[in-house]
Design a protein around this motif. Structure first.
Motif, PDB file in Angstrom:
ATOM      1  N   SER A 108       2.538   0.543 -12.919  1.00 37.48           N
ATOM      2  CA  SER A 108       2.281   0.131 -11.316  1.00 37.48           C
ATOM      3  C   SER A 108       1.388  -1.138 -11.104  1.00 37.48           C
ATOM      4  O   SER A 108       1.709  -2.020 -10.335  1.00 37.48           O
ATOM      5  CB  SER A 108       1.846   1.271 -10.533  1.00 37.48           C
ATOM      6  N   ARG A 115       2.788  -9.980  -9.192  1.00 39.68           N
ATOM      7  CA  ARG A 115       3.125 -10.915  -7.802  1.00 39.68           C
ATOM      8  C   ARG A 115       2.302 -12.247  -7.669  1.00 39.68           C
ATOM      9  O   ARG A 115       1.158 -12.019  -8.126  1.00 39.68           O
ATOM     10  CB  ARG A 115       3.120 -10.101  -6.753  1.00 39.68           C
ATOM     11  N   ARG A 281      -3.605  -4.559   0.590  1.00 34.32           N
ATOM     12  CA  ARG A 281      -2.228  -4.828  -0.069  1.00 34.32           C
ATOM     13  C   ARG A 281      -1.860  -4.406  -1.201  1.00 34.32           C
ATOM     14  O   ARG A 281      -0.644  -3.586  -1.549  1.00 34.32           O
ATOM     15  CB  ARG A 281      -2.583  -6.456  -0.589  1.00 34.32           C
ATOM     16  N   GLU A 284      -0.482  -0.674   0.347  1.00 36.70           N
ATOM     17  CA  GLU A 284       0.633  -1.018   0.853  1.00 36.70           C
ATOM     18  C   GLU A 284       1.900  -1.180  -0.226  1.00 36.70           C
ATOM     19  O   GLU A 284       2.887  -0.720  -0.025  1.00 36.70           O
ATOM     20  CB  GLU A 284       0.694  -2.157   1.958  1.00 36.70           C
ATOM     21  N   TYR A 285       1.666  -1.941  -1.265  1.00 39.14           N
ATOM     22  CA  TYR A 285       2.469  -2.010  -2.302  1.00 39.14           C
ATOM     23  C   TYR A 285       2.827  -0.811  -2.971  1.00 39.14           C
ATOM     24  O   TYR A 285       4.096  -0.404  -3.198  1.00 39.14           O
ATOM     25  CB  TYR A 285       1.761  -3.192  -3.430  1.00 39.14           C
ATOM     26  N   LYS A 287       2.957   2.145  -1.345  1.00 37.79           N
ATOM     27  CA  LYS A 287       3.528   2.864  -0.439  1.00 37.79           C
ATOM     28  C   LYS A 287       5.033   2.153  -0.433  1.00 37.79           C
ATOM     29  O   LYS A 287       6.160   3.089  -0.497  1.00 37.79           O
ATOM     30  CB  LYS A 287       3.062   2.777   0.887  1.00 37.79           C
ATOM     31  N   GLU A 288       5.247   1.016  -0.650  1.00 39.27           N
ATOM     32  CA  GLU A 288       6.497   0.384  -0.715  1.00 39.27           C
ATOM     33  C   GLU A 288       7.498   0.607  -2.034  1.00 39.27           C
ATOM     34  O   GLU A 288       8.748   0.310  -1.833  1.00 39.27           O
ATOM     35  CB  GLU A 288       6.385  -1.168  -0.506  1.00 39.27           C
ATOM     36  N   GLN A 289       6.946   1.346  -3.012  1.00 40.77           N
ATOM     37  CA  GLN A 289       7.691   1.518  -4.085  1.00 40.77           C
ATOM     38  C   GLN A 289       8.719   2.509  -3.877  1.00 40.77           C
ATOM     39  O   GLN A 289       9.554   2.810  -4.724  1.00 40.77           O
ATOM     40  CB  GLN A 289       6.700   1.961  -5.085  1.00 40.77           C
ATOM     41  N   GLY A 290       9.015   2.912  -2.526  1.00 42.37           N
ATOM     42  CA  GLY A 290      10.039   3.775  -2.342  1.00 42.37           C
ATOM     43  C   GLY A 290       9.956   5.226  -2.330  1.00 42.37           C
ATOM     44  O   GLY A 290       8.659   5.632  -1.802  1.00 42.37           O
TER      45      GLY A 290
END
Length: 295
Positions: A108, A115, A281, A284-285, A287-290
């Motif tokens: 992760s 990025r 950031r 949030e990243y 959390k955005e992993q699905g």
């Protein structure tokens, strides 16, 4: 005492000459002399004494220079860190439990760093039990923690992973060949448990109280690697999350038919504490992993 005065003093000490120091500082020599004189008056200690056409440090000046060098270096580092933050960089301190160490956290974090906007980000890693991680998040030593859920009003939690809890036995065991077994089989054999200070150690102890029996705990281990090693050598059986580290070639894996047990892993942080933009950031990243993944 001002930052400029400290800088002036350090520069004069470097050259042992007011004229050369004034040239580097882009100020007049009389202005530099007044700055040093005001500093000496405030400290009530002479910092320089004349030596031919130049000056050299007094004993007090040498002692003062040691502190000034440290102060100005810390200021330089602080300024550099603030510039990193302003450009979207900075350091993120995270803590995580042992099951996340082999793949989840390294993968992760590396994906996050790939990025472009995270090219100036660095991480500091801390690995321990959930309780220790919570304490360091609370004290501010860690920005974000990953582990079991502990009810703390001051923290926010976000579930990231889940794993079914299964029973593992050594090869050649009496239960070998049974895909489904009862949780009460734990009464019939020595058990390899988790350290009681760990989240899973506390969880399993609560489970035994709920089931109204106390298994024969042969040994307590800090993580799944240790537990699997002990089980594979026939020291006992164990309840563990069904994670990648549980190799079916080393031990038998049995699901429980009379109980549905699940180990959930959360990301957590202090609710009302200021977070650097880079930490926000990262949260949030993650959390955005699905959807919640399986361990």
């Amino acid at each position: 005492m001002t930052f400029n005065q400290l800088h002036h003093f350090q520069t004069v000490a470097k050259y042992e000459n007011y004229r050369k120091a004034a040239e580097e500082l882009y100020i007049s020599q009389p202005s530099l002399s007044r700055s040093i004189a005001a500093l000496e008056e405030e400290l009530q200690v002479p910092l320089f004494e004349k030596s031919g056409r130049g000056v050299h440090l007094t004993k007090g000046g040498h002692i003062f220079l040691e502190y000034v060098d440290r102060i100005l270096e810390e200021c330089r580092v602080a300024k550099s860190k603030m510039q990193e933050i302003a450009s979207g960089g900075g350091k993120i301190d995270i803590g995580y439990v042992f099951p996340l160490a082999s793949h989840y956290i390294p993968h992760s974090v590396r994906s996050f760093l790939h990025r472009e906007e995270n090219r100036n980000v660095t991480f500091n890693f801390y690995q321990n039990h959930t309780a220790a991680i919570h304490q360091k998040v609370k004290s501010g030593e860690l920005d974000v923690g990953f582990g079991g859920y502990i009810d703390r009003e001051e923290m926010d939690y976000f579930q990231i992973l889940s794993a079914e809890i299964v029973l593992i036995t050594p090869k050649g065991h009496q239960l070998e060949g049974k895909e489904m077994v009862s949780v009460y089989e734990l009464q019939n054999y020595p058990v390899i448990g988790y350290d009681r200070e760990s989240w899973l150690g506390n969880y399993t102890q609560q489970l035994y109280r709920r089931l109204a029996f106390q298994p024969n705990i042969a040994v307590e281990c800090p993580d799944e690697h240790s537990i699997v090693a002990m089980v594979s050598e026939d020291f006992g059986i164990a309840l563990v999350p069904d994670i990648q580290e549980i190799n079916p070639q080393r031990v038998n894996i049995h699901r429980l038919y009379d109980m549905e047990l699940e180990h959930r892993v959360y990301m957590f942080w202090m609710r009302d504490r200021y977070q650097l933009p880079v930490v926000k950031r990262f949260v949030e990243y993650m959390k955005e992993q699905g959807a919640v993944e399986r361990l």
